[in-house]
Design a protein around this motif. Sequence first.
Motif, PDB file in Angstrom:
ATOM      1  N   UNK A 178       0.806  -1.226   0.000  1.00 20.91           N
ATOM      2  CA  UNK A 178       0.000   0.000   0.000  1.00 20.91           C
ATOM      3  C   UNK A 178       0.835   1.271   0.000  1.00 20.91           C
ATOM      4  N   UNK A 179       2.139   1.154   0.199  1.00 25.72           N
ATOM      5  CA  UNK A 179       2.982   2.338   0.179  1.00 25.72           C
ATOM      6  C   UNK A 179       4.250   2.040  -0.611  1.00 25.72           C
ATOM      7  N   UNK A 180       4.824   3.081  -1.199  1.00 28.54           N
ATOM      8  CA  UNK A 180       5.955   2.908  -2.103  1.00 28.54           C
ATOM      9  C   UNK A 180       7.185   2.332  -1.399  1.00 28.54           C
ATOM     10  N   UNK A 181       7.444   2.766  -0.168  1.00 27.70           N
ATOM     11  CA  UNK A 181       8.633   2.298   0.544  1.00 27.70           C
ATOM     12  C   UNK A 181       8.600   0.780   0.749  1.00 27.70           C
ATOM     13  N   UNK A 182       7.460   0.259   1.183  1.00 35.01           N
ATOM     14  CA  UNK A 182       7.333  -1.189   1.376  1.00 35.01           C
ATOM     15  C   UNK A 182       7.422  -1.920   0.038  1.00 35.01           C
ATOM     16  N   UNK A 183       6.837  -1.321  -0.977  1.00 37.62           N
ATOM     17  CA  UNK A 183       6.884  -1.914  -2.311  1.00 37.62           C
ATOM     18  C   UNK A 183       8.328  -2.043  -2.797  1.00 37.62           C
ATOM     19  N   UNK A 184       9.097  -0.981  -2.660  1.00 38.65           N
ATOM     20  CA  UNK A 184      10.480  -1.012  -3.119  1.00 38.65           C
ATOM     21  C   UNK A 184      11.322  -1.988  -2.296  1.00 38.65           C
ATOM     22  N   UNK A 185      11.017  -2.094  -1.006  1.00 42.41           N
ATOM     23  CA  UNK A 185      11.716  -3.069  -0.167  1.00 42.41           C
ATOM     24  C   UNK A 185      11.463  -4.485  -0.671  1.00 42.41           C
ATOM     25  N   UNK A 186      10.232  -4.756  -1.103  1.00 38.11           N
ATOM     26  CA  UNK A 186       9.911  -6.070  -1.660  1.00 38.11           C
ATOM     27  C   UNK A 186      10.677  -6.353  -2.939  1.00 38.11           C
ATOM     28  N   UNK A 187      10.811  -5.345  -3.794  1.00 40.78           N
ATOM     29  CA  UNK A 187      11.570  -5.516  -5.044  1.00 40.78           C
ATOM     30  C   UNK A 187      13.030  -5.826  -4.736  1.00 40.78           C
ATOM     31  N   UNK A 188      13.595  -5.126  -3.776  1.00 39.10           N
ATOM     32  CA  UNK A 188      14.987  -5.373  -3.398  1.00 39.10           C
ATOM     33  C   UNK A 188      15.170  -6.800  -2.895  1.00 39.10           C
ATOM     34  N   UNK A 189      14.242  -7.270  -2.078  1.00 41.95           N
ATOM     35  CA  UNK A 189      14.346  -8.629  -1.566  1.00 41.95           C
ATOM     36  C   UNK A 189      14.176  -9.663  -2.671  1.00 41.95           C
ATOM     37  N   UNK A 190      13.394  -9.311  -3.686  1.00 44.99           N
ATOM     38  CA  UNK A 190      13.156 -10.245  -4.781  1.00 44.99           C
ATOM     39  C   UNK A 190      14.374 -10.399  -5.683  1.00 44.99           C
ATOM     40  N   UNK A 191      15.169  -9.339  -5.834  1.00 47.75           N
ATOM     41  CA  UNK A 191      16.231  -9.350  -6.841  1.00 47.75           C
ATOM     42  C   UNK A 191      17.649  -9.171  -6.307  1.00 47.75           C
ATOM     43  N   UNK A 192      17.823  -8.402  -5.258  1.00 49.44           N
ATOM     44  CA  UNK A 192      19.155  -7.866  -4.996  1.00 49.44           C
ATOM     45  C   UNK A 192      19.996  -8.710  -4.034  1.00 49.44           C
ATOM     46  N   UNK A 193      20.153  -9.989  -4.362  1.00 51.12           N
ATOM     47  CA  UNK A 193      21.101 -10.854  -3.664  1.00 51.12           C
ATOM     48  C   UNK A 193      21.858 -11.661  -4.710  1.00 51.12           C
ATOM     49  N   UNK A 194      23.006 -12.134  -4.352  1.00 58.34           N
ATOM     50  CA  UNK A 194      23.815 -12.935  -5.272  1.00 58.34           C
ATOM     51  C   UNK A 194      23.037 -14.154  -5.742  1.00 58.34           C
ATOM     52  N   UNK A 195      22.319 -14.807  -4.816  1.00 63.09           N
ATOM     53  CA  UNK A 195      21.575 -16.011  -5.160  1.00 63.09           C
ATOM     54  C   UNK A 195      20.450 -15.715  -6.136  1.00 63.09           C
ATOM     55  N   UNK A 196      19.742 -14.603  -5.922  1.00 62.41           N
ATOM     56  CA  UNK A 196      18.639 -14.245  -6.830  1.00 62.41           C
ATOM     57  C   UNK A 196      19.171 -13.889  -8.214  1.00 62.41           C
ATOM     58  N   UNK A 197      20.290 -13.169  -8.273  1.00 59.52           N
ATOM     59  CA  UNK A 197      20.879 -12.824  -9.562  1.00 59.52           C
ATOM     60  C   UNK A 197      21.263 -14.088 -10.334  1.00 59.52           C
ATOM     61  N   UNK A 198      21.859 -15.041  -9.638  1.00 61.71           N
ATOM     62  CA  UNK A 198      22.250 -16.292 -10.293  1.00 61.71           C
ATOM     63  C   UNK A 198      21.023 -17.061 -10.760  1.00 61.71           C
ATOM     64  N   UNK A 199      19.961 -17.061  -9.961  1.00 64.33           N
ATOM     65  CA  UNK A 199      18.730 -17.757 -10.320  1.00 64.33           C
ATOM     66  C   UNK A 199      18.125 -17.178 -11.601  1.00 64.33           C
ATOM     67  N   UNK A 200      17.936 -15.866 -11.619  1.00 64.21           N
ATOM     68  CA  UNK A 200      17.318 -15.240 -12.794  1.00 64.21           C
ATOM     69  C   UNK A 200      18.222 -15.353 -14.028  1.00 64.21           C
ATOM     70  N   UNK A 201      19.529 -15.256 -13.828  1.00 66.82           N
ATOM     71  CA  UNK A 201      20.445 -15.387 -14.953  1.00 66.82           C
ATOM     72  C   UNK A 201      20.327 -16.770 -15.589  1.00 66.82           C
ATOM     73  N   UNK A 202      20.136 -17.787 -14.754  1.00 67.42           N
ATOM     74  CA  UNK A 202      20.039 -19.149 -15.272  1.00 67.42           C
ATOM     75  C   UNK A 202      18.687 -19.407 -15.923  1.00 67.42           C
ATOM     76  N   UNK A 203      17.608 -18.961 -15.254  1.00 68.00           N
ATOM     77  CA  UNK A 203      16.259 -19.267 -15.730  1.00 68.00           C
ATOM     78  C   UNK A 203      15.875 -18.430 -16.944  1.00 68.00           C
ATOM     79  N   UNK A 204      16.254 -17.148 -16.957  1.00 68.49           N
ATOM     80  CA  UNK A 204      15.794 -16.248 -18.022  1.00 68.49           C
ATOM     81  C   UNK A 204      16.898 -15.756 -18.934  1.00 68.49           C
ATOM     82  N   UNK A 205      18.139 -16.050 -18.614  1.00 68.18           N
ATOM     83  CA  UNK A 205      19.213 -15.512 -19.439  1.00 68.18           C
ATOM     84  C   UNK A 205      20.202 -16.537 -19.932  1.00 68.18           C
TER      85      UNK A 205
END
Length: 209
Positions: free
Chosen positions: A20-47
């Motif tokens: 419901x608020x932008x700050x919480x929304x952006x925090x969710x995006x960071x948790x979804x993408x901004x870790x080494x493990x997530x980068x490796x996952x997306x690179x493998x699945x989509x790239x």
Amino acid sequence: MATAPAPADGYKTEVYKKHDDRESHESGVLQQYDTKEKLEFYAEVMGDGTDNIHFGKWDNIDLDEPGAYGKASDQMTDYMFKLVWEMVGSKKPLSYVDLGSGTGAAARRICKDNEGVAASCLNLCPEQNATNAKLVTEMGLDGRVSVSTGTYEKCPYEDNSFDVAFSQDAFVHAFSKLTTYQEALRVVKPGGAFAWCDLMCGTGPACRR
């Protein structure tokens, strides 16, 4: 009345839900993408092991061929750049901003292949941006590709700063699509171009909610 299925193991509602608020929304995006493990996952699945992590343009690409997803991502990057470049009269030098640039694969590809083009990458995730900055230097693109941490819903640029605004599969993460489009148009010069690709709503009943 049917009940919704239970979340799968590992699914974190606080990350992926609509906030419901932008700050919480952006925090969710960071948790979804901004870790080494997530980068490796997306690179493998989509790239296919590359860092050009996008849904892609699949014309004349066999889904089963080696590197298919990476090729489709590159093909969409090339298609979009050609489109906006022609829209502004194939001018060079050309300045463009990549809104939601991720690890910057699209910007680096475009600048490597096109002399006279300079890109400004704007992205929310510091880890992705650090990866991008490192690769920019390794590819000899310092001075032509800049990397900034921030949100495309409040761009840190003056009005009329760029010839082109460009975004590849990133606006799906916007808190407000309207604000995002307004900001993209604000930073583009008069007579410039704005192009993006993304997951788009269909026409079925569920899409009209």
